[in-house]
Design an enzyme around this catalytic site. Sequence first.
Site, PDB file in Angstrom:
ATOM      1  CE  LYS A  13      63.678 -60.451 -43.493  1.00 31.10           C
ATOM      2  NZ  LYS A  13      64.277 -60.271 -42.150  1.00 31.10           N
ATOM      3  NE  ARG A  88      66.468 -65.907 -44.700  1.00 33.23           N
ATOM      4  CZ  ARG A  88      65.354 -65.595 -44.105  1.00 33.23           C
ATOM      5  NH1 ARG A  88      64.328 -65.156 -44.792  1.00 33.23           N
ATOM      6  NH2 ARG A  88      65.246 -65.695 -42.813  1.00 33.23           N
ATOM      7  NE  ARG A 124      59.150 -62.032 -34.503  1.00 33.37           N
ATOM      8  CZ  ARG A 124      59.882 -62.215 -35.590  1.00 33.37           C
ATOM      9  NH1 ARG A 124      59.657 -61.467 -36.669  1.00 33.37           N
ATOM     10  NH2 ARG A 124      60.842 -63.098 -35.599  1.00 33.37           N
ATOM     11  NE  ARG A 157      59.262 -66.251 -36.324  1.00 27.06           N
ATOM     12  CZ  ARG A 157      59.737 -65.586 -37.372  1.00 27.06           C
ATOM     13  NH1 ARG A 157      58.976 -64.670 -37.977  1.00 27.06           N
ATOM     14  NH2 ARG A 157      60.957 -65.795 -37.830  1.00 27.06           N
ATOM     15  NE  ARG A 168      65.471 -66.079 -36.800  1.00 27.81           N
ATOM     16  CZ  ARG A 168      64.571 -65.304 -36.186  1.00 27.81           C
ATOM     17  NH1 ARG A 168      64.351 -65.441 -34.883  1.00 27.81           N
ATOM     18  NH2 ARG A 168      63.894 -64.412 -36.869  1.00 27.81           N
TER      19      ARG A 168
END
Length: 223
Positions: A13, A88, A124, A157, A168
């Site tokens: 996203k 969300r 990431r 992160r 998540r």
Amino acid sequence: MRIILFGPPGSGKGTQGELVEKKYGLPRISTGDLLRQAVADKTPLGLKAEAMMNGGRLVSDDIVEDLVRERTAEPDCHKGYLLDGFPRNIAQARSLEAMDPKRPEIVIEIDVGLDILVKRLESRRICVGCGAVYNNKLQPSKNEERCDSCGSPLHQRKDDQPEVIRERMRVYREQTEKLREYYLAKKVYTRVDGTGTVEEVFSRISRYLDRELVQAGSIKGLP
Ligand code: AP5
């Protein structure tokens, strides 16, 4: 026009949202980025949100809705905006409609399988200076430790740890996936295959947006 990008954690996203912002000139509003900024600044809101984010759970609706209400009221959003990570759940979707009821919307779900998502998230890396997003395995910076644009160090992160990624994904399946039915019923939904290179995914998204935005009269036609 309001473009909503939704999809599971790691579906792209943010990556695609930046490209859409650049091509169509609509400001990208990422609730994840706004919340991370509040955490970094240690604002009262950031202090409330931090534990939820680090645990992979959703921050309360009223906090996120206030952030979006404030941001979308800014002058650069008058002609339209792109939402990344909001809404969300169904309550947030209804609240968005109430805060900006007349704006037409396009909803794009970026669809990527679980095995690819986990690989993308675990590798990431984010630049601590300018926020640029890299991926150690799939889209590395030239020097694995530093950002290509500003030279600052890269970090991982906190919510990209395996157990938080699992949470998540669970939250996404339990709450966010319901948006698919919701927006299908409103006839504003499309699904885009999010696998392949960043450029391949973007060309699918922009093919769709070119058509929809021209039809809606938001743009006059593109070269
Ligand atoms: P948020 O920051 O929105 O996290 P997310 O939805 O889990 O999504 P991500 O940012 O992890 O992934 P992405 O889909 O943007 O993928 P990206 O482009 O980075 O939210 C974080 C937290 O904030 C939430 O858990 C929650 O606590 C809170 N929050 C946020 N919004 C909220 C809301 N509305 N309500 C309540 N709480 C909220 O890509 C991932 C990686 O893959 C990158 O390394 C990238 O380089 C790589 N990559 C991307 N595309 C490709 C490709 N095509 N090929 C190869 N690599 C790729």
